[in-house]
Design a protein around this motif. Structure first.
Motif, PDB file in Angstrom:
ATOM      1  N   ILE A  73       0.843  -1.239  -0.036  1.00 14.18           N
ATOM      2  CA  ILE A  73       0.065   0.104   0.264  1.00 14.18           C
ATOM      3  C   ILE A  73       0.880   1.160   0.044  1.00 14.18           C
ATOM      4  CG2 ILE A  73      -1.549   1.248   1.258  1.00 14.18           C
ATOM      5  CD1 ILE A  73      -2.640  -1.372   2.325  1.00 14.18           C
ATOM      6  N   ILE A  74       1.856   1.270   0.871  1.00 19.71           N
ATOM      7  CA  ILE A  74       2.945   2.343   0.800  1.00 19.71           C
ATOM      8  C   ILE A  74       3.953   1.773  -0.045  1.00 19.71           C
ATOM      9  CG2 ILE A  74       4.364   3.807   2.083  1.00 19.71           C
ATOM     10  CD1 ILE A  74       2.453   3.600   4.558  1.00 19.71           C
ATOM     11  N   GLN A  75       4.348   2.432  -1.041  1.00 19.56           N
ATOM     12  CA  GLN A  75       5.307   1.889  -1.838  1.00 19.56           C
ATOM     13  C   GLN A  75       6.748   2.572  -1.627  1.00 19.56           C
ATOM     14  OE1 GLN A  75       3.552   2.437  -5.848  1.00 19.56           O
ATOM     15  NE2 GLN A  75       2.444   0.111  -5.441  1.00 19.56           N
ATOM     16  N   GLU A  76       6.770   3.910  -1.629  1.00 23.43           N
ATOM     17  CA  GLU A  76       8.161   4.653  -1.650  1.00 23.43           C
ATOM     18  C   GLU A  76       7.786   5.784  -0.674  1.00 23.43           C
ATOM     19  OE1 GLU A  76       8.855   5.330  -5.521  1.00 23.43           O
ATOM     20  OE2 GLU A  76       9.412   3.338  -5.966  1.00 23.43           O
ATOM     21  N   TYR A  77       9.171   6.586  -0.383  1.00 18.47           N
ATOM     22  CA  TYR A  77       8.994   7.842   0.104  1.00 18.47           C
ATOM     23  C   TYR A  77       9.929   8.612  -0.783  1.00 18.47           C
ATOM     24  CZ  TYR A  77       7.243   5.535   4.272  1.00 18.47           C
ATOM     25  OH  TYR A  77       6.184   4.919   5.142  1.00 18.47           O
ATOM     26  N   HIS A  78       9.350   9.907  -1.185  1.00 15.05           N
ATOM     27  CA  HIS A  78      10.190  10.792  -1.923  1.00 15.05           C
ATOM     28  C   HIS A  78      10.755  12.158  -1.488  1.00 15.05           C
ATOM     29  CE1 HIS A  78       9.918   8.058  -5.537  1.00 15.05           C
ATOM     30  NE2 HIS A  78       8.416   7.937  -4.819  1.00 15.05           N
ATOM     31  N   THR A  79      11.661  12.757  -1.985  1.00 14.24           N
ATOM     32  CA  THR A  79      11.962  14.204  -1.898  1.00 14.24           C
ATOM     33  C   THR A  79      11.528  14.843  -3.024  1.00 14.24           C
ATOM     34  OG1 THR A  79      13.765  13.585  -0.029  1.00 14.24           O
ATOM     35  CG2 THR A  79      13.827  15.720  -1.546  1.00 14.24           C
TER      36      THR A  79
END
Length: 147
Positions: free
Chosen positions: A48-54
């Motif tokens: 469901i949560i795939q990635e974190y980005h800047t």
């Protein structure tokens, strides 16, 4: 994994600011920090949560143009393009789509000469159309509970 209302609340917090602490999210949604951590981990594990980005400002990083380029691939050129597009530093997003065009790319470029040189690299794969982005109207709109 089903997304209950508490998980939706956590997702809302993360989509607005992924850097906030689990304690801060817990205060907002009414559960403990360890419970937030456990729920986030389960959502990551289930995809469901795939990635974190800047998010980096292209303009502040020295790029003067942002463009949307569509490509209508020539016969036999789509598969080679799908491999080649991964090597272009200019491409920040690329989608394979239905319709007359096969590909939509979001690109960042230094200037018009850079745009011309980039298009020259693309035209061996197919016909291109370019639109210059003037501004964002909707940016990173959060995914919300269906409803």
């Amino acid at each position: 994994m089903s997304i209950d209302s508490l998980n939706w609340s956590i997702l809302k917090c993360l989509q607005s600011n992924a850097r906030q602490s689990n304690a801060e999210i817990g205060r907002k949604v009414g559960i403990s920090s360890p419970a937030v951590s456990e729920r986030i981990k389960k959502m990551e594990d289930s995809g469901i949560i795939q990635e974190y980005h800047t998010t980096v400002s292209p303009f502040e990083a020295g790029y003067q143009l942002k463009a949307i380029i569509t490509l209508r691939a020539f016969m036999g050129k789509l598969k080679p393009f799908l491999e080649k597009v991964k090597t272009y530093d200019e491409v920040i997003n690329c989608y394979r789509i239905t319709g007359n065009e096969n590909i939509v790319m979001e690109v960042v470029l230094k200037n018009q000469k850079h745009l011309e040189a980039f298009i020259d690299q693309l035209i061996i794969y197919g016909e291109t159309k370019t639109q210059i982005v003037l501004s964002h109207v909707v940016k990173h709109n959060p995914i919300k509970k269906l409803g």
